[in-house]
Design an enzyme around this catalytic site. Structure first.
Site, PDB file in Angstrom:
ATOM      1  N   ASP A 152     -25.776  -4.701 -94.263  1.00  0.00           N
ATOM      2  CA  ASP A 152     -26.312  -5.899 -94.653  1.00  0.00           C
ATOM      3  C   ASP A 152     -27.418  -5.762 -95.765  1.00  0.00           C
ATOM      4  O   ASP A 152     -27.705  -6.892 -96.509  1.00  0.00           O
ATOM      5  CB  ASP A 152     -26.693  -6.729 -93.758  1.00  0.00           C
ATOM      6  N   HIS A 201     -30.478  -0.520 -86.989  1.00  0.00           N
ATOM      7  CA  HIS A 201     -29.215  -0.580 -86.215  1.00  0.00           C
ATOM      8  C   HIS A 201     -29.110   0.009 -84.935  1.00  0.00           C
ATOM      9  O   HIS A 201     -29.910   1.230 -84.365  1.00  0.00           O
ATOM     10  CB  HIS A 201     -28.010   0.202 -87.032  1.00  0.00           C
TER      11      HIS A 201
HETATM   12  C1  SDX Z   1     -25.041  -5.510 -88.147  1.00  0.00           C
HETATM   13  O1  SDX Z   1     -23.756  -3.446 -83.769  1.00  0.00           O
HETATM   14  C2  SDX Z   1     -22.955  -3.304 -84.888  1.00  0.00           C
HETATM   15  O2  SDX Z   1     -22.490  -2.567 -85.226  1.00  0.00           O
HETATM   16  C3  SDX Z   1     -23.607  -4.446 -86.009  1.00  0.00           C
HETATM   17  C4  SDX Z   1     -22.917  -4.284 -87.422  1.00  0.00           C
HETATM   18  C5  SDX Z   1     -21.503  -4.651 -87.560  1.00  0.00           C
HETATM   19  O3  SDX Z   1     -20.880  -4.047 -88.299  1.00  0.00           O
HETATM   20  O4  SDX Z   1     -20.928  -5.149 -86.473  1.00  0.00           O
HETATM   21  O5  SDX Z   1     -23.440  -3.128 -87.867  1.00  0.00           O
HETATM   22  C6  SDX Z   1     -23.552  -5.440 -88.385  1.00  0.00           C
HETATM   23  O6  SDX Z   1     -25.433  -6.461 -87.192  1.00  0.00           O
HETATM   24  C7  SDX Z   1     -26.121  -4.811 -88.769  1.00  0.00           C
HETATM   25  C8  SDX Z   1     -27.500  -5.087 -88.367  1.00  0.00           C
HETATM   26  C9  SDX Z   1     -28.029  -6.368 -89.170  1.00  0.00           C
HETATM   27  N1  SDX Z   1     -29.121  -6.775 -88.578  1.00  0.00           N
HETATM   28  C10 SDX Z   1     -30.313  -6.822 -89.088  1.00  0.00           C
HETATM   29  O7  SDX Z   1     -30.543  -6.045 -90.341  1.00  0.00           O
HETATM   30  C11 SDX Z   1     -31.592  -7.343 -88.574  1.00  0.00           C
HETATM   31  C12 SDX Z   1     -32.883  -6.206 -88.523  1.00  0.00           C
HETATM   32  N2  SDX Z   1     -32.684  -5.187 -87.842  1.00  0.00           N
HETATM   33  C13 SDX Z   1     -32.953  -5.406 -86.386  1.00  0.00           C
HETATM   34  O8  SDX Z   1     -33.084  -6.822 -86.025  1.00  0.00           O
HETATM   35  C14 SDX Z   1     -32.555  -4.311 -85.355  1.00  0.00           C
HETATM   36  O9  SDX Z   1     -32.592  -3.167 -85.999  1.00  0.00           O
HETATM   37  C15 SDX Z   1     -31.184  -4.321 -84.878  1.00  0.00           C
HETATM   38  C16 SDX Z   1     -30.923  -5.882 -84.085  1.00  0.00           C
HETATM   39  C17 SDX Z   1     -30.180  -4.096 -86.010  1.00  0.00           C
HETATM   40  C18 SDX Z   1     -31.019  -3.308 -83.800  1.00  0.00           C
HETATM   41  O10 SDX Z   1     -31.887  -3.810 -82.894  1.00  0.00           O
HETATM   42  P1  SDX Z   1     -32.017  -2.587 -81.488  1.00  0.00           P
HETATM   43  O11 SDX Z   1     -30.967  -1.629 -81.406  1.00  0.00           O
HETATM   44  O12 SDX Z   1     -32.036  -3.600 -80.254  1.00  0.00           O
HETATM   45  O13 SDX Z   1     -33.425  -2.023 -81.711  1.00  0.00           O
HETATM   46  P2  SDX Z   1     -34.811  -2.482 -81.189  1.00  0.00           P
HETATM   47  O14 SDX Z   1     -34.645  -3.984 -81.687  1.00  0.00           O
HETATM   48  O15 SDX Z   1     -34.958  -2.113 -79.848  1.00  0.00           O
HETATM   49  O16 SDX Z   1     -35.747  -1.718 -82.231  1.00  0.00           O
HETATM   50  C19 SDX Z   1     -36.202  -0.341 -81.907  1.00  0.00           C
HETATM   51  C20 SDX Z   1     -37.605  -0.336 -82.484  1.00  0.00           C
HETATM   52  C21 SDX Z   1     -38.401  -1.540 -82.176  1.00  0.00           C
HETATM   53  O17 SDX Z   1     -39.567  -1.136 -82.193  1.00  0.00           O
HETATM   54  P3  SDX Z   1     -40.401  -0.627 -80.551  1.00  0.00           P
HETATM   55  O18 SDX Z   1     -40.247  -1.771 -79.696  1.00  0.00           O
HETATM   56  O19 SDX Z   1     -39.624   0.338 -80.206  1.00  0.00           O
HETATM   57  O20 SDX Z   1     -41.900  -0.160 -81.009  1.00  0.00           O
HETATM   58  O21 SDX Z   1     -37.543  -0.488 -83.967  1.00  0.00           O
HETATM   59  C22 SDX Z   1     -38.169  -1.543 -84.423  1.00  0.00           C
HETATM   60  C23 SDX Z   1     -38.192  -2.700 -83.213  1.00  0.00           C
HETATM   61  O22 SDX Z   1     -39.278  -3.488 -83.323  1.00  0.00           O
HETATM   62  N3  SDX Z   1     -37.248  -2.244 -85.288  1.00  0.00           N
HETATM   63  C24 SDX Z   1     -37.589  -2.805 -86.552  1.00  0.00           C
HETATM   64  C25 SDX Z   1     -36.481  -3.051 -87.191  1.00  0.00           C
HETATM   65  N4  SDX Z   1     -35.492  -2.966 -86.353  1.00  0.00           N
HETATM   66  C26 SDX Z   1     -35.806  -2.368 -85.404  1.00  0.00           C
HETATM   67  N5  SDX Z   1     -38.955  -2.913 -86.965  1.00  0.00           N
HETATM   68  C27 SDX Z   1     -38.934  -3.625 -88.452  1.00  0.00           C
HETATM   69  N6  SDX Z   1     -37.724  -3.818 -89.046  1.00  0.00           N
HETATM   70  C28 SDX Z   1     -36.431  -3.796 -88.445  1.00  0.00           C
HETATM   71  N7  SDX Z   1     -35.392  -4.170 -89.152  1.00  0.00           N
END
Ligand code: SDX
Length: 431
Positions: free
Chosen positions: A366, A308
């Site tokens: 989720d 998140h």
């Molecule tokens: C919702 O914003 C909100 O409040 C949203 C929400 C709401 O109520 O409105 O809470 C609802 O959208 C919840 C999130 C649902 N999405 C998912 O579950 C999809 C999987 N999650 C990721 O795509 C990700 O965690 C996000 C999109 C939710 C957040 O992404 P960020 O904040 O942009 O973080 P990032 O992508 O920069 O990740 C930071 C690091 C990265 O690695 P590095 O580049 O630093 O090496 O963490 C890793 C990412 O690769 N990472 C993950 C991961 N999520 C982040 N690695 C593996 N699996 C994951 N799920």
């Protein structure tokens, strides 16, 4: 600048700029850079808005480190346990918990806006039966602008109020109709003798051929899911609604924009993607393979329902959802649900894995919601529509707050331009 105003100093090309520091009631201080471009001829750069406060708001507060979520100051776990969705809608919209009389009036008004204009039924028939219900919802909600002309003027407080009531009341009806249309069953009209959650379940699962009784415990679980999704600060879809609303677009168009944004698998579409991922993993012994893929930089696979932007601790909604999953499956007599077993083992393994620990990746809202919704009888394609109908009150509360803010102006970000600089046109013969 006020005499005792706290400031931050920026030194640039030998010039010093004093930036006001604004203090919140909770959360980090905010550097006010509204005059920076005019003073220093520089932009700030923050794609994805990781370090940017886009607005001032009094509605929802999240402490990502503590895993805390407050609606108008009330913690989500207390609201999920003690309140109900329509009371939470009142709280988000008007800022205070309602008295009994205020609640009765609000419930009366919402209940009597649940039907949609009969002609809107025709819109559904223009879609293919196998359309994703989110496609239908984006289309039909946007088309409400073509019907409810007496609630389009955003400058009229009465029209803003009526549009808010119509959207909160009609989204479940539209979502249920999108579902019924996708399975070739007749639409079921809303009933004024049912609660909000009972009505939605009845519109989804009853058929004209036989009586249908809503199981009260399932209605309570449905209502809790609505509450857990109601609002969440300036997430992507709420920011979309605010930006659309800042141009003066009508509320139905703004909510349609929010639905479109929520659909993405990185946002509200994650509940569908998460359940599909858990099904694909299929069994506990396959988990290590998927954990390995999630950690592989060269593999686009991510653990859906994990991570998140704000929460760097447990998403408090995921905790409540996990408890609810056990309750609902038990109520339905579903034991040893393989998807739930995989989810619980996946959570356990991930939370002990250095990659997830170091990146502070925890289950989000989720991760467990799809298990409950599937057990209740919903297809995965209905998971995000349910998120959308739940979040409509959050979107409309944030939209209303923005419209009523006298400092509100159209949102128009700038850019870091790295493209071609000025050059003259070249005739095709000379290229
Ligand atoms: C919702 O914003 C909100 O409040 C949203 C929400 C709401 O109520 O409105 O809470 C609802 O959208 C919840 C999130 C649902 N999405 C998912 O579950 C999809 C999987 N999650 C990721 O795509 C990700 O965690 C996000 C999109 C939710 C957040 O992404 P960020 O904040 O942009 O973080 P990032 O992508 O920069 O990740 C930071 C690091 C990265 O690695 P590095 O580049 O630093 O090496 O963490 C890793 C990412 O690769 N990472 C993950 C991961 N999520 C982040 N690695 C593996 N699996 C994951 N799920």
């Amino acid at each position: 600048m006020a005499e005792n105003q706290k400031t931050a100093t920026l030194s640039l090309d030998g010039t010093t700029y004093e930036l006001p520091v604004l203090s919140p009631s909770a959360g980090p201080d905010v550097l006010d850079i509204r005059k920076l471009y005019g003073q220093a001829d520089v932009f700030t750069y923050d794609p994805g808005f990781t370090s940017t406060a886009s607005c001032e708001s009094k509605i929802t507060y999240i402490d990502g480190d503590k895993g805390e979520l407050l609606y108008r100051g009330y913690p989500i776990d207390q609201l999920a346990e003690k309140s109900h969705y329509l009371e939470v809608c009142y709280l988000l919209l008007y800022g205070e918990l309602p008295t009994r009389a205020q609640m009765e009036d609000f419930e009366y008004r919402i209940t009597r806006h649940t039907m949609i204009h009969e002609q809107i039924h025709n819109f559904f028939r223009g879609f293919r039966r196998d359309s994703h219900p989110m496609a239908t919802m984006v289309g039909v909600v946007g088309a409400m602008s073509a019907f409810y002309h007496d609630s389009l003027d955003i400058n009229d407080p009465w029209q803003r109020e009526v549009a808010s009531m119509r959207l909160i009341a009609k989204l479940p009806t539209i979502a249920a109709m999108a579902y019924k249309y996708s399975i070739g069953q007749p639409f079921v009209y809303p009933r004024n003798d049912l609660s909000y959650a009972e009505n939605f379940l009845n519109m989804c699962f009853s058929v004209p051929a036989e009586p249908y009784k809503v199981e009260p415990a399932l209605a309570k679980a449905m209502d809790r899911i609505f509450t857990l999704h109601a609002d969440h600060e300036q997430n992507a879809s709420t920011s979309t609604v605010r930006l659309a609303g800042s141009s003066g677009a009508n509320p139905f168009a703004c909510i349609a924009a929010g639905i479109a944004c929520l659909w993405g698998p990185a946002h509200g579409g994650a509940n569908q993607a998460c359940l599909e991922m858990l099904r694909e993993i299929g069994s506990v012994d396959k988990i290590p393979e998927y954990i390995k893929r999630a950690k592989d930089k060269d593999d686009p696979f991510r653990l859906m329902g994990f991570g998140h932007r704000v929460y760097k601790n447990f998403d408090p909604r995921a905790k409540v959802m996990k408890e609810s999953a056990d309750e609902v499956l038990d109520l339905l007599g579903i034991h040893d649900n393989p998807t739930l077993q995989v989810a619980k083992e996946l959570e356990k393994i991930a939370l002990e894995d250095e990659y997830f620990v170091s990146k502070k990746l925890y289950p989000n809202v989720d991760f467990y919601s799809g298990i409950i919704l599937e057990a209740m009888g919903f297809p995965t394609s209905m998971f995000t529509p349910i998120f959308a109908l739940s979040r409509t009150v959050g979107w409309i509360s944030q939209w209303k707050e923005m419209i009523e803010d006298p400092t509100n102006k159209i949102g128009r970000p700038r850019q870091l331009y790295t493209g071609a600089t000025f050059r003259d046109y070249v005739d095709v013969e000379k290229r």
